[in-house]
Structures are given as structure tokens and as C-alpha cells.
Design a protein around this motif. Structure first.
Motif, PDB file in Angstrom:
ATOM      1  N   PHE A  75       1.001  -1.236   0.064  1.00 27.40           N
ATOM      2  CA  PHE A  75      -0.122   0.067   0.086  1.00 27.40           C
ATOM      3  C   PHE A  75       1.006   1.115  -0.024  1.00 27.40           C
ATOM      4  CE2 PHE A  75      -2.402   3.254   1.978  1.00 27.40           C
ATOM      5  CZ  PHE A  75      -3.808   3.043   1.563  1.00 27.40           C
ATOM      6  N   LYS A  76       1.790   1.204   0.788  1.00 21.17           N
ATOM      7  CA  LYS A  76       2.871   2.463   0.909  1.00 21.17           C
ATOM      8  C   LYS A  76       3.573   2.607  -0.284  1.00 21.17           C
ATOM      9  CE  LYS A  76       3.655   2.709   6.052  1.00 21.17           C
ATOM     10  NZ  LYS A  76       4.898   2.793   7.129  1.00 21.17           N
ATOM     11  N   GLN A  77       3.803   1.535  -0.956  1.00 21.61           N
ATOM     12  CA  GLN A  77       4.788   1.727  -2.286  1.00 21.61           C
ATOM     13  C   GLN A  77       3.912   2.726  -3.103  1.00 21.61           C
ATOM     14  OE1 GLN A  77       5.788  -1.777  -4.073  1.00 21.61           O
ATOM     15  NE2 GLN A  77       7.015  -2.768  -2.396  1.00 21.61           N
ATOM     16  N   HIS A  78       2.590   2.423  -3.410  1.00 20.74           N
ATOM     17  CA  HIS A  78       1.811   3.468  -4.231  1.00 20.74           C
ATOM     18  C   HIS A  78       1.204   4.664  -3.693  1.00 20.74           C
ATOM     19  CE1 HIS A  78       1.009   0.091  -7.336  1.00 20.74           C
ATOM     20  NE2 HIS A  78       1.551  -0.643  -6.130  1.00 20.74           N
ATOM     21  N   TYR A  79       1.392   4.591  -2.325  1.00 15.71           N
ATOM     22  CA  TYR A  79       0.770   5.875  -1.606  1.00 15.71           C
ATOM     23  C   TYR A  79       1.615   6.995  -1.646  1.00 15.71           C
ATOM     24  CZ  TYR A  79      -1.643   8.869   2.052  1.00 15.71           C
ATOM     25  OH  TYR A  79      -2.221   9.913   2.508  1.00 15.71           O
ATOM     26  N   ILE A  80       2.927   6.461  -1.212  1.00 13.61           N
ATOM     27  CA  ILE A  80       4.077   7.509  -1.122  1.00 13.61           C
ATOM     28  C   ILE A  80       4.462   8.288  -2.515  1.00 13.61           C
ATOM     29  CG2 ILE A  80       4.838   6.801   0.970  1.00 13.61           C
ATOM     30  CD1 ILE A  80       6.987   5.347  -0.501  1.00 13.61           C
ATOM     31  N   GLN A  81       3.999   7.624  -3.581  1.00 10.59           N
ATOM     32  CA  GLN A  81       4.391   8.321  -5.094  1.00 10.59           C
ATOM     33  C   GLN A  81       3.625   9.553  -5.034  1.00 10.59           C
ATOM     34  OE1 GLN A  81       3.164   5.673  -8.201  1.00 10.59           O
ATOM     35  NE2 GLN A  81       4.344   3.794  -7.321  1.00 10.59           N
ATOM     36  N   THR A  82       2.629   9.833  -4.393  1.00 11.01           N
ATOM     37  CA  THR A  82       1.649  11.159  -4.335  1.00 11.01           C
ATOM     38  C   THR A  82       1.833  12.012  -2.970  1.00 11.01           C
ATOM     39  OG1 THR A  82       0.361   9.897  -6.043  1.00 11.01           O
ATOM     40  CG2 THR A  82      -0.557  12.021  -5.155  1.00 11.01           C
ATOM     41  N   HIS A  83       1.700  11.083  -1.977  1.00 16.74           N
ATOM     42  CA  HIS A  83       1.693  11.858  -0.670  1.00 16.74           C
ATOM     43  C   HIS A  83       2.765  11.416   0.304  1.00 16.74           C
ATOM     44  CE1 HIS A  83      -2.495  12.813  -1.773  1.00 16.74           C
ATOM     45  NE2 HIS A  83      -2.842  11.724  -1.992  1.00 16.74           N
ATOM     46  N   ASN A  84       3.105  11.992   1.062  1.00 19.92           N
ATOM     47  CA  ASN A  84       4.010  11.544   2.311  1.00 19.92           C
ATOM     48  C   ASN A  84       3.468  10.734   3.090  1.00 19.92           C
ATOM     49  OD1 ASN A  84       2.601  13.930   3.527  1.00 19.92           O
ATOM     50  ND2 ASN A  84       4.298  13.694   5.052  1.00 19.92           N
ATOM     51  N   TRP A  85       4.144   9.791   4.008  1.00 21.68           N
ATOM     52  CA  TRP A  85       3.369   9.203   4.980  1.00 21.68           C
ATOM     53  C   TRP A  85       4.081   9.620   6.402  1.00 21.68           C
ATOM     54  CZ3 TRP A  85       0.302   5.064   4.075  1.00 21.68           C
ATOM     55  CH2 TRP A  85      -0.107   4.211   5.162  1.00 21.68           C
ATOM     56  N   PRO A  86       3.222  10.367   7.113  1.00 22.22           N
ATOM     57  CA  PRO A  86       3.729  11.086   8.296  1.00 22.22           C
ATOM     58  C   PRO A  86       4.113  10.167   9.407  1.00 22.22           C
ATOM     59  CG  PRO A  86       1.232  11.120   8.164  1.00 22.22           C
ATOM     60  CD  PRO A  86       1.635  10.249   6.893  1.00 22.22           C
ATOM     61  N   GLU A  87       5.129  10.724  10.034  1.00 14.89           N
ATOM     62  CA  GLU A  87       5.490  10.183  11.358  1.00 14.89           C
ATOM     63  C   GLU A  87       4.449  10.170  12.537  1.00 14.89           C
ATOM     64  OE1 GLU A  87       8.332   8.225  11.648  1.00 14.89           O
ATOM     65  OE2 GLU A  87       8.752   8.597   9.661  1.00 14.89           O
ATOM     66  N   HIS A  88       4.336   9.071  13.199  1.00 17.48           N
ATOM     67  CA  HIS A  88       3.358   9.147  14.060  1.00 17.48           C
ATOM     68  C   HIS A  88       3.868   9.726  15.211  1.00 17.48           C
ATOM     69  CE1 HIS A  88       0.603   6.363  12.734  1.00 17.48           C
ATOM     70  NE2 HIS A  88       1.579   5.021  12.870  1.00 17.48           N
ATOM     71  N   GLY A  89       3.175  10.729  16.088  1.00 12.50           N
ATOM     72  CA  GLY A  89       3.541  11.660  17.134  1.00 12.50           C
ATOM     73  C   GLY A  89       2.581  11.014  18.240  1.00 12.50           C
ATOM     74  N   ALA A  90       2.334  12.176  19.180  1.00 13.30           N
ATOM     75  CA  ALA A  90       1.359  12.085  20.317  1.00 13.30           C
ATOM     76  C   ALA A  90      -0.185  11.578  19.617  1.00 13.30           C
ATOM     77  CB  ALA A  90       1.359  13.721  20.826  1.00 13.30           C
ATOM     78  N   ASP A  91      -0.464  11.945  18.290  1.00 17.77           N
ATOM     79  CA  ASP A  91      -1.633  11.539  17.738  1.00 17.77           C
ATOM     80  C   ASP A  91      -1.973  10.143  17.856  1.00 17.77           C
ATOM     81  OD1 ASP A  91      -0.173  11.072  15.751  1.00 17.77           O
ATOM     82  OD2 ASP A  91      -1.001  12.282  14.558  1.00 17.77           O
ATOM     83  N   LYS A  92      -0.877   9.486  17.804  1.00 14.44           N
ATOM     84  CA  LYS A  92      -0.878   7.768  17.266  1.00 14.44           C
ATOM     85  C   LYS A  92      -1.810   7.114  18.572  1.00 14.44           C
ATOM     86  CE  LYS A  92       1.527   3.359  17.092  1.00 14.44           C
ATOM     87  NZ  LYS A  92       2.970   2.995  17.574  1.00 14.44           N
ATOM     88  N   SER A  93      -1.489   7.245  19.935  1.00 13.66           N
ATOM     89  CA  SER A  93      -2.093   6.719  20.886  1.00 13.66           C
ATOM     90  C   SER A  93      -3.596   7.217  21.022  1.00 13.66           C
ATOM     91  CB  SER A  93      -1.232   6.846  22.403  1.00 13.66           C
ATOM     92  OG  SER A  93      -1.168   8.260  22.907  1.00 13.66           O
ATOM     93  N   CYS A  94      -3.940   8.437  20.949  1.00 11.17           N
ATOM     94  CA  CYS A  94      -5.326   8.771  20.664  1.00 11.17           C
ATOM     95  C   CYS A  94      -6.268   8.162  19.733  1.00 11.17           C
ATOM     96  CB  CYS A  94      -5.065  10.596  20.431  1.00 11.17           C
ATOM     97  SG  CYS A  94      -4.244  11.589  21.806  1.00 11.17           S
ATOM     98  N   TYR A  95      -5.470   8.138  18.427  1.00  5.78           N
ATOM     99  CA  TYR A  95      -6.385   7.582  17.346  1.00  5.78           C
ATOM    100  C   TYR A  95      -6.658   6.114  17.627  1.00  5.78           C
ATOM    101  CZ  TYR A  95      -5.592  12.019  15.244  1.00  5.78           C
ATOM    102  OH  TYR A  95      -5.549  13.461  15.018  1.00  5.78           O
TER     103      TYR A  95
END
Length: 290
Positions: free
Chosen positions: A248-268
Motif C-alpha cells: 500500500f505504502k509503495q503506491h501511496y508515497i508516490q503522491t503523498h508523504n507518510w507522516p511519522e506518528h507523534g502524540a496523535d498515535k495513541s489518541c487515534y
């Protein structure tokens, strides 16, 4: 003369004429919020989806969606034709043709031939098609969030409303939520500053799709909202296996960046758990999964 099940005479007066008794479609989950029927009509094969109102009122998923995103379900079914049009225009997957709907009550769509997907037998091509679909949807960006067709909530309100929703849903679970974890997550929620929002299918699971000869089709459309892109990607990390996620990432990152998880990860993570997104009941296992 045949009649549509569970609908009043007034509701079905303008619907296509049935040519056979509708057949119930077995629900995939015990807490399913809808009853489905396969219908043969003079205008072709269709699927009737009728709200199970008592189940909706007790559904942690819809409690969360309505509380956080002001999704207004099931009233929002009155506008679901707009979701069909939106996905036909902005997505990359086949969706059922819209026939009729009534707020709070039902949706009637055209039947899509094919097979329901088995989450244990997902072809690489379907992962790629899903990636292409998400890529297209994420090209539609918003500075506000909420309902798909009217995202009126300002970005500055995201952290506060997320905090309130997690607190609300945790109370529904009672003593099942670790208090230390909850306090940590709520503290993190206060510091989240989301600025980029995209269309998101809150209940994305493989069983919401069908496969035709080669094409992937999306059949369940009632849980689309405008949400932070990061939340959508966290959900995908749960839905996809590590191998599928890499593809999935191989195709996704051709157009969009994949953000690093931060404080939002545990919340989500906790939000999705409390909304019972994938049916997991072991919170510790869930939090360690990604």
C-alpha cells in the motif's frame, strides 16, 4: 403482490416494483446496525438496507461518529445520494448505483455482482486498487472537518472535541479502560494540532468490499466523514497486514508523504478501539499492534 420488508406503504410507494419475495442477507456481525435484503425488481436487482434503530442507539461506532464528527446518523441517510456522487467523482472504486433513500430509515441501491471479500484471502491487486482509491480521496483536502458534505468544524476544535469524545466513549466502557492509559491519551489529545483533513471511511474493513472479475467495489458508504489524514492512515495500519501495508505504502508515497506518528498515535488508537472499529476486545493487544 410483493412488498419491501420493514418499510411502510408510503415509503415503498415510489420504489421499483418487486417481482419476487425479497431475500434477507445474513448480517456479518451480531451488532450490525442494518438489515439487508436482496430484491428483484422490474428495474433490476437491488439491495435494501434498513436501519435497525435500537442497535444504532447502542452502537459504540455510531456514538463515536456522531459525537466526534457530528455525523448525524441515521438522519444523514437522507443525503447519502451525495456520497454516491462524491465517490463516483473522486474515488477510484466502483460503488453501487443509488436508487432511493429515506432519512433515519433505509437505502436502496443497485446490486453489484461479485463475491464478498475474505479478509484472510486478499489479493495484492485489491491492495493496490485500495491504495489508488485512498490516494485519490486524499487529494481532496479541507481546512475544516466533520460531515462529508458539510465539513463545518474548524481545525482548532479538533483536539478539544477528540478529548471529549474519548472521555465520553471511555465512560460507556466503564472499568474496562486502564485509567493510566486514558489519562496519558487525554493529555496527548490536548496537544494535537491537525491542519489537513480528507475524506475517510470510518468503518473501512475488507468485508465492506466486493470483487468482480478483477475490480474492487465498495458497497457500504454511510460512514464517510472529513477527518485528519493521520487518523485514516492509523486505521489502515490496523486493517492491512504488514505485507499489505508495505505494498500500500509503495503506491501511496508516490503522491503523498507518510507522516511519522507523534502524540496523535495513541489518541487515534484508543479512539478506534472505543468505537469498536474491528471488534478487538483486548485493549493491551490493540495498543501494541501498530
Amino acid at each position: 403482490m410483493f412488498t419491501y420488508p420493514l418499510l411502510t406503504p408510503a415509503e415503498q410507494a415510489s420504489l421499483p416494483t418487486l417481482v419476487a419475495e425479497p431475500n434477507p442477507i445474513q448480517a456479518k456481525f451480531e451488532d450490525s446496525t442494518h438489515q439487508l435484503f436482496y430484491c428483484q425488481t422490474t428495474d433490476g436487482e437491488m439491495v435494501l438496507k434498513v436501519c435497525h434503530e435500537a442497535t444504532i442507539r447502542s452502537s459504540h461506532f455510531w456514538l463515536g461518529a456522531n459525537h466526534l464528527f457530528a455525523a448525524n446518523f441515521p438522519d444523514s441517510l437522507g443525503d447519502i445520494h451525495l456520497t454516491h456522487h462524491f465517490l463516483q467523482k473522486n474515488g477510484a472504486l466502483t460503488v453501487p448505483g443509488f436508487v432511493a433513500a429515506n432519512a433515519q430509515r433505509f437505502v436502496l441501491t443497485r446490486f453489484l455482482a461479485g463475491k464478498d471479500l475474505d479478509a484472510e484471502l486478499i489479493a495484492d491487486d485489491w491492495v493496490i486498487q485500495l491504495a489508488e482509491h485512498i490516494v485519490k480521496l486524499h487529494q481532496c483536502t479541507y481546512t475544516s472537518w466533520g460531515q462529508l458534505h458539510a465539513p463545518k468544524l474548524p481545525a482548532i476544535e479538533w483536539s478539544g472535541r477528540l478529548h471529549q469524545t474519548i472521555t465520553f466513549l471511555a465512560k460507556q466502557k466503564g472499568t474496562l479502560i486502564d485509567k493510566t492509559l486514558l489519562a496519558e491519551v487525554l493529555a496527548n489529545a490536548e496537544n494535537i494540532r491537525e491542519t489537513e483533513f480528507v475524506p475517510m471511511m470510518l468503518d473501512l474493513r475488507w468485508d465492506q468490499f466486493r470483487s468482480g472479475t478483477n475490480d474492487l467495489a465498495l458497497v457500504d458508504l454511510d460512514a464517510f466523514v472529513i477527518a485528519p489524514r493521520a487518523l485514516d492512515l492509523v486505521l489502515l495500519e490496523y486493517v492491512l497486514t504488514p505485507t499489505q501495508l508495505a505494498l500500500f505504502k509503495q503506491h501511496y508515497i508516490q503522491t503523498h508523504n507518510w507522516p511519522e506518528h507523534g502524540a496523535d498515535k495513541s489518541c487515534y488508537q484508543l479512539l478506534l478501539f472505543l468505537m469498536n472499529i474491528l471488534g478487538e476486545t483486548d485493549l493491551e493487544k490493540w495498543m501494541q499492534q501498530i
